[in-house]
Design an enzyme around this catalytic site. Structure first.
Site, PDB file in Angstrom:
ATOM      1  CB  CYS A   1      12.433  -2.705   0.962  1.00 40.35           C
ATOM      2  SG  CYS A   1      11.634  -1.783   2.291  1.00 40.35           S
ATOM      3  CB  CYS A   2       8.542  -4.614  -2.167  1.00 41.02           C
ATOM      4  SG  CYS A   2       8.010  -2.921  -2.503  1.00 41.02           S
TER       5      CYS A   2
ATOM      6  CB  CYS B   1       5.757   2.746   1.638  1.00 40.66           C
ATOM      7  SG  CYS B   1       5.294   1.063   2.066  1.00 40.66           S
TER       8      CYS B   1
ATOM      9  CB  CYS C   1       8.269   3.931  -2.289  1.00 40.76           C
ATOM     10  SG  CYS C   1       9.688   3.146  -1.505  1.00 40.76           S
TER      11      CYS C   1
ATOM     12  CB  CYS D   1       4.779  -3.784  -4.032  1.00 44.67           C
ATOM     13  SG  CYS D   1       3.184  -4.602  -3.954  1.00 44.67           S
TER      14      CYS D   1
HETATM   15 FE1  SF4 Z   1       9.756  -0.728   1.269  1.00 44.35          FE
HETATM   16 FE2  SF4 Z   1       9.045   1.207  -0.454  1.00 44.35          FE
HETATM   17 FE3  SF4 Z   1       8.252  -1.344  -0.841  1.00 44.35          FE
HETATM   18 FE4  SF4 Z   1       7.225   0.123   1.150  1.00 44.35          FE
HETATM   19  S1  SF4 Z   1       6.992   0.493  -1.073  1.00 44.35           S
HETATM   20  S2  SF4 Z   1       7.868  -1.979   1.298  1.00 44.35           S
HETATM   21  S3  SF4 Z   1       9.045   1.318   1.809  1.00 44.35           S
HETATM   22  S4  SF4 Z   1      10.363  -0.521  -0.933  1.00 44.35           S
END
Ligand code: SF4
Length: 232
Positions: free
Chosen positions: A119-120, A202, A205, A228
């Site tokens: 996701c990151c 985010c 998280c 991240c």
């Molecule tokens: Fe995804 Fe969490 Fe990374 Fe944001 S901090 S990009 S929601 S995993």
């Protein structure tokens, strides 16, 4: 953004790191501006405008990159809008290739809880890579006090992965120095800072942190993840 001829390299970064180690942040930013000209930009997470305040006074109109992951707190988007109104900057909001809805359809919902690394990568690392491509150098707000993984951060370093120079003007600053500068200069701050969020990422998280705990312990809490991937 201004396409530029790449300048800099590992030798220049190492020499600058040695020579500027004890220099004030403003002097480090001035060196970066003189060295890289329009090839210099900065990134901001909009947790506060400390770096924006410092940089805009030395480099009026500086390009500021904000990664809109689609998962930010409303307060962070509000802070971004306020920062753009108040400071002499050129804001670039960068988005991932897929919206959150498109990502959910392609990879399933809540990827952040199942595979935060991916996701990151999709929502932060790749978009930043794309955003930084026209530049030769970027300013960050990294500090050695942030975490164990950042304690050796030099004030200037060569970013081998992106083949560009990374400048960390406040790497040496303590939290007391940060607080003193922000109070003296009336720096804009994300309101979440006053609601027990000392480090803001985010929304899915980022958790509140109790007084006295590690300020970054609310990021990806309970997963073992601490970065991240942007600064690795
Ligand atoms: Fe995804 Fe969490 Fe990374 Fe944001 S901090 S990009 S929601 S995993």
């Amino acid at each position: 953004m201004n396409p530029t001829t790449p300048v800099g390299g590992p030798e220049l970064a190492e020499q600058a790191a040695r020579e500027l180690e004890d220099a004030p942040a403003q002097e480090i930013i001035a060196w970066a501006s003189e060295t890289f000209g329009p090839g210099l930009c900065m990134t901001s997470s909009m947790a506060d405008a400390l770096m924006v305040d410092l940089a805009a006074k030395v480099v009026p109109g500086i390009d500021v990159i904000f990664l809109d992951t689609g998962y930010h707190f409303p307060e962070t988007i509000g802070t971004r809008d306020a920062v753009e109104s108040v400071y002499d900057i050129t804001l670039h909001t960068i988005e991932p290739k897929r919206t959150v809805t498109e990502q959910d359809l392609a990879l399933g919902p809540r990827l952040h809880s199942r595979n935060p690394e991916l996701c990151c990568h999709l929502r932060k690392v790749e978009p930043l890579q794309r955003a930084l491509e026209p530049y030769s150098a970027w300013l960050t707000g990294l500090r050695r006090e942030d975490s164990v993984t950042r304690r050796d951060t030099p004030v200037v370093q060569w970013d081998e992965r992106r083949r560009m120079t990374k400048v960390n003007p406040i790497a040496r600053w303590t939290q007391d120095q940060v607080d003193a500068y922000m109070a003296e200069h009336g720096v804009l701050v994300n309101p979440l800072r006053y609601d027990d969020y000392p480090s803001i990422g985010c929304e899915p998280c980022t958790k509140r942190v109790a007084p006295g705990e590690d300020p970054r312990s609310g990021r990806w809490a309970g997963t073992g993840k601490t970065e991240c991937g942007i600064h690795l």
